[in-house]
Each structure stands twice: as C-alpha cells, then as structure tokens.
Design a protein around this motif. Structure first.
Motif, PDB file in Angstrom:
ATOM      1  N   SER A  79    -108.415  45.550  29.986  1.00  0.00           N
ATOM      2  CA  SER A  79    -109.528  46.424  29.702  1.00  0.00           C
ATOM      3  C   SER A  79    -110.650  46.273  29.235  1.00  0.00           C
ATOM      4  O   SER A  79    -110.559  45.903  27.714  1.00  0.00           O
ATOM      5  CB  SER A  79    -108.991  48.064  29.385  1.00  0.00           C
ATOM      6  N   ASP A 121    -114.699  51.077  28.848  1.00  0.00           N
ATOM      7  CA  ASP A 121    -113.783  51.967  28.089  1.00  0.00           C
ATOM      8  C   ASP A 121    -114.663  53.398  27.590  1.00  0.00           C
ATOM      9  O   ASP A 121    -115.779  53.275  26.843  1.00  0.00           O
ATOM     10  CB  ASP A 121    -113.144  51.474  27.019  1.00  0.00           C
ATOM     11  N   SER A 123    -112.011  46.226  34.382  1.00  0.00           N
ATOM     12  CA  SER A 123    -111.777  47.621  34.887  1.00  0.00           C
ATOM     13  C   SER A 123    -110.605  47.773  35.728  1.00  0.00           C
ATOM     14  O   SER A 123    -110.281  48.653  36.271  1.00  0.00           O
ATOM     15  CB  SER A 123    -113.034  48.173  35.255  1.00  0.00           C
TER      16      SER A 123
END
Length: 364
Positions: free
Chosen positions: A209, A214, A203
């Motif tokens: 990511s 998400d 994060s």
C-alpha cells in the motif's frame, strides 16, 4: 727393481703427463676460437637483419610486404585495406568493449528514508495505541473519573514481485559478457523500480500500500487551484507535529522541485536553499532536506505533488526475500533456451499516519 729402472719409469710418467697437459691446452684454444667465430657470425647476421628493408626469407606476412612495397615504390593498387573486407579488412576486427551502456532508470528512494524491517513470515502484525488515557481536574472529595487505553494492530501483508526471461543456450555459451551478472543487475533494477512505485502509489490488493493512496494520511491545501505557494509549504511544515519535524524530509518530483525553487518569501529570498560542496549538494526547504521522488505527480488541479514528514515513523517496509533467481534449463530445452525466473517478496504500508502529510493543489 734396481734404482736405475725406477728412475726410467718416473721419467716416462712425467713425459706422458706433459703430453696430456699440452693436448688439453690445444683443445681448449680450439674450442674458444670456434666459439668466438660463431659469435662474430651471429653478430654480423643480427646486424644485417636489423637493417631497414631486410625481411627474413620465410616472412610471408602480406600486410608487411605491402607496407614495404609502398615504402619502396609508392602507392600500390593491390595493397591491403581495412575499409575493404576482401582486401584485408577481415584481418582488422572491430574492438568489443565489455562495458555495457544502460539508460538511467528513475525510482523513488523510499528505502533510504523509511523504516526497513526483515521478516521471516508472510505477514507482520504491528500493535498500536488507538486512544490514550483521559484525565480530569477534580475537587478534594469529588468522584474520580475512570479511564482506559484502546489498542489495536496493523497487519502488513508480504507480496511477491516476479518476472522471467528466456536466454538462448548459445548466448550463454558464447557471450563475451557475464550473462549471470547482467541478469542479476537487470532483475534487481526492475524490482527496485516496481517496488518503489508501489511504496508511493500502490493501491492494488496484491501489492504494498502506497502512502499517497492511504486515506489516513491528511493533507494541507495549497491555497491555489493550480499552483503551489510559498505560504502553503510553510503551512504544511507546521501541520506536522514538532517531534516528527526534526527528522522529516520533503518529497517531490523534479518538475515540482523546479517550480518550488522559484518561490520566494516576504523578504524576496528563495524558499529552497542549496548548500554543500559542488559534488554533493544538499537541497533544503525550511531547513529540512528535499528527496526527489519521481513517482509523485506533477503540479495539477487536485493533485498531491508534495509530501512532508518523518518517513522512519510514517512508512514501514518488510523484506521477506530480497532477490531470488532460479535457472530452469529444462522447460524450454526443446527450443534451445534456458529460462531464468526472478522473484522478490516484500511488504509495505503506513506506520504512523500523523508523521506524514501531503500538500494538495486546491483552494480548500
């Protein structure tokens, strides 16, 4: 020259040849006799040396002498002993095994199920369709409606993993192990652990990511505030669109797997099945494989301990630099050290969010 003179010369030559031949025969017999005598003496000496207890005069091996003394006279108080360094233990060094034991490092095998792409750029732009056409039924003379397709793109940034270690120059010179190979393995293992953790839970703005962080990846509630139910796993399975289910896998950590293995359906059959041969078991839920991902959380209130979906469509990994190790013998030279820099450049992020779905431990 008269005939009688010629006969005398021929007779003399014959006699001289006979004398030479006789001398050669005697010399050969003498040489053979001496050789045979030498062979006999060598055989006798070898036989004598092979007798038990016989030691050559120049044999000064202290361990051998001590052993022979023990055989002849019994225990010797001054005998050499391995247990006592000063009494001979120094002569029996410990054996060094060049195989290095390592503790197991667990990491999520996201690379084995996600889509991995090589790139030569610091970022990757991936176009996508955000909205498709719309069509309507119309009458024979009705006005036909217009439609359009909306496109967008997703940007995947490549990030860098880095670490360095200092190794003494004496270690590099004297170590019995291959220090270069050891450092290659250690860097690769640590980078693999770190990147897999980011693929799951990343994060940070300077790291890939993670799919669990998400917000575009939807979730299905477990129906319980603190547990996973068999019905919730069935709901999760069918919440993923059918084209993705044919290539989907379940992801969970070992503790969650232990809990799920105890779940049964309405016919009292376990929901999780283990098939295959003993050395290569295949664990499945509703016919789809289970992948152990240690970076996923344990079962708890409002946690997401299970993920299901097609990772080849749902998550993408971009490799820029697989593993680079730089040897720097200069910056730490004053301290007698050589510095090794390890680095890796990789990116990752969600592809099609609808291909993945999480299970959330909650009522709704």
């Amino acid at each position: 020259m008269t005939t009688s003179t010629a006969l005398r010369l021929e007779t003399k030559a014959d006699n001289d040849f006979t004398h030479v031949e006789t001398a050669l025969v005697r010399l050969t017999d003498t040489v053979n006799a001496k050789a045979a005598a030498n062979d006999n003496r060598l055989d006798a000496l070898e036989l004598k040396l092979n007798r038990p207890g016989i030691v050559a005069a120049n044999d000064n091996d202290p361990e051998r002498k001590s052993f022979e003394s023990f055989l002849r006279h019994g225990e010797q108080t001054k005998a050499l002993r391995v247990a006592d360094d000063t009494a001979g233990g120094y002569f029996v060094p410990d054996y060094f095994n060049a195989e290095l034991d390592r503790n197991v490092v667990l990491f999520s095998p996201i690379r084995s199920v996600a889509r991995v792409v090589q790139t030569s750029s610091p970022a990757v732009l991936w176009p996508n369709r955000q909205a498709g056409m719309t069509a309507q039924w119309v009458g024979e003379t009705s006005t036909r409606p217009s439609t359009n397709v909306t496109f967008g793109e997703r940007r995947y940034q490549v990030f860098e993993l880095s670490a360095y270690v200092d190794v003494s120059n004496q270690m590099l010179e004297d170590a019995a192990l291959d220090i270069g190979a050891l450092l290659n393995f250690e860097f690769a293992e640590e980078f693999g652990r770190a990147e897999s953790a980011a693929f799951v839970n990343g994060s940070s703005v300077i790291a890939p990511s993670g799919f669990m962080q998400d917000t575009t990846v939807q979730y299905t509630p477990s129906g319980s505030a603190s547990a996973i139910t068999a019905d919730s796993l069935i709901d999760l399975y069918h919440a993923v669109k059918s084209p993705y289910r044919s290539n989907a896998v379940w992801g969970m950590n070992s503790n969650t797997m232990a809990a799920v293995r105890k779940l049964k359906d309405t016919t009292n059959n376990y929901l999780m099945a283990v098939t295959g041969i003993a050395n290569a078991p295949v664990t499945t839920i509703l016919g789809r494989p289970v992948v152990e991902m240690p970076d996923l959380p344990d079962i708890g209130v409002n946690t997401n301990p299970v993920v299901f979906g097609d990772f080849s469509n749902g998550y993408r990994i971009f490799d820029r630099v697989s593993l680079s190790i730089l040897r720097d013998p200069y910056s730490q030279a004053a301290t007698g050290m050589t510095r090794f820099y390890g680095r890796r450049r990789v990116g990752g992020g969600i592809g099609k969010a609808e291909a993945l779905r999480k299970l959330k431990v909650s009522i709704s």
